[in-house]
Design an enzyme around this catalytic site. Structure first.
Site, short mmCIF file in Angstrom:
data_model
loop_
_atom_site.label_atom_id
_atom_site.label_comp_id
_atom_site.label_asym_id
_atom_site.label_seq_id
_atom_site.Cartn_x
_atom_site.Cartn_y
_atom_site.Cartn_z
CE1 TYR A 27 -16.87 -3.31 -5.42
CE2 TYR A 27 -16.85 -4.91 -7.32
CZ TYR A 27 -17.67 -4.02 -6.37
OH TYR A 27 -18.39 -3.36 -7.45
CB THR A 78 -1.06 0.43 1.26
OG1 THR A 78 -2.11 -1.19 1.09
CG2 THR A 78 -1.83 1.35 1.34
CB THR A 79 3.92 2.71 2.33
OG1 THR A 79 2.96 1.71 3.19
CG2 THR A 79 4.22 3.42 1.93
NE ARG A 111 -4.92 1.85 3.44
CZ ARG A 111 -4.77 2.36 2.94
NH1 ARG A 111 -5.30 2.53 2.00
NH2 ARG A 111 -3.99 3.28 2.98
CE LYS A 150 1.33 -4.07 6.81
NZ LYS A 150 1.48 -3.06 6.11
CE1 TYR A 155 -1.81 -5.49 6.25
CE2 TYR A 155 -2.03 -4.78 3.44
CZ TYR A 155 -1.79 -4.29 5.05
OH TYR A 155 -1.93 -3.07 5.21
CB ILE A 206 5.16 -4.45 8.74
CG1 ILE A 206 5.44 -5.92 8.73
CG2 ILE A 206 5.10 -3.57 6.96
CD1 ILE A 206 4.57 -6.64 8.33
#
Length: 292
Positions: A109, A46-47, A140, A163, A135, A205
């Site tokens: 989604y 994402t980052t 999100r 994570k 993750y 992380i």
């Protein structure tokens, strides 16, 4: 299972210049992070704006990370999507590009059930035969990995870590109580690492460690022998972490990394660059933390 790392890993940003990936700057940033104590690098997350990178860009970034690291730290590629076949394809190509491990997000989604998560993650892990970091980021994806599901997934020899970006310390406590001791759990939230470590978390992380790798690793290392001192170190960096909440990740950290010379102040739509008035308090917080 073998632990991938302990301490502070970095969810590394991807620098752009005129909408093209700036590979030279990325390589300089990789070396800076490793030289300053980062224990692992997570690429294309994402980052790193992985969702707006082309397949060629993602693979080039993995290859460059692997080359620059030269075995010094694990390179972990984010390959998860909401499509099992696509995730498998991304994962196999990441392995071919030299990644040491992969990270798989829960499908978003078109969410699935807990049974679906088990089939999705196991299918990819078994086919790729690399260590897998799951993750869990419900803010999100709007879904979570239940503790019972993690216990089942941890039976897979390739699924070795989580994570955890839930921010739920009770969830962490339940995970630690029920999962094997060698299953690693890393925080996905910079602002709660002390309570995370208190409950047995294996590291973080980190986003802020793009700019402060040495300092964030020092918090973890110090905590192992002197928790009180580690808490003091965290209190010193806490205002800087808080300053990044001015907007959606990774826009603030990209602006800070740009200030340090490891990126242009550029993101890809639908993200937009921070306005100057939003950047200045963050830059000030950084210099106050560093004492310069």
């Amino acid at each position: 299972m073998t632990q991938l790392f302990k301490g502070s890993a970095v969810a590394i940003t991807t620098p752009f210049s005129h909408d093209e990936v700036d590979y030279d700057t990325f390589e300089r940033h990789v070396n800076f992070l490793i030289d300053e104590g980062a224990q692992a690098l997570f690429v294309n997350g994402t980052t790193g704006e992985g969702s707006t990178l082309t397949e060629e860009e993602r693979l080039n970034l993995i290859r460059l990370s692997v080359k620059a690291s030269d075995g010094r730290v694990p390179i972990i590629a984010n390959t998860g999507t909401n499509d099992t076949k696509a995730s498998l394809s991304h994962s196999l190509k990441a392995k071919e590009a030299g990644a040491d491990a992969i990270m798989l997000i829960t499908p978003y989604y078109n969410k699935t059930s807990q049974r679906g998560l088990i089939k999705h993650f196991n299918l990819i892990a078994d086919a790729v035969e690399l260590p897998v970091v799951l993750y869990n980021v419900p803010s999100r994806t709007n879904m979570t990995i239940n503790v019972e599901t993690l216990v089942e997934l941890a039976k897979n020899p390739y699924i070795v870590a989580l994570k955890d970006a839930t921010g739920d310390m009770e969830y962490l406590s339940q995970c630690k109580a029920q999962l094997p001791n060698d299953f690693s759990i890393y925080s996905g939230n910079d602002d709660s690492i002390i309570p995370f470590f208190e409950r047995g978390g294996d590291g973080v992380i980190s986003v802020i460690a793009n700019a402060t790798p040495k300092e964030f690793q020092a918090i973890y290392t110090t905590y192992q022998t002197n928790p009180s001192e580690a808490k003091e170190l965290f209190e010193q960096i806490k205002p800087l972490i808080k300053s990044l909440s001015v907007d959606i990740n990774p826009m603030p950290i990209k602006a800070l990394v740009n200030h340090l010379g490891y990126a242009e102040d550029e993101v890809r739509l639908p993200l937009v660059e921070l306005e100057d008035e939003a950047c200045q308090p963050m830059i000030q917080a950084y210099h106050e933390f560093k004492g310069v």
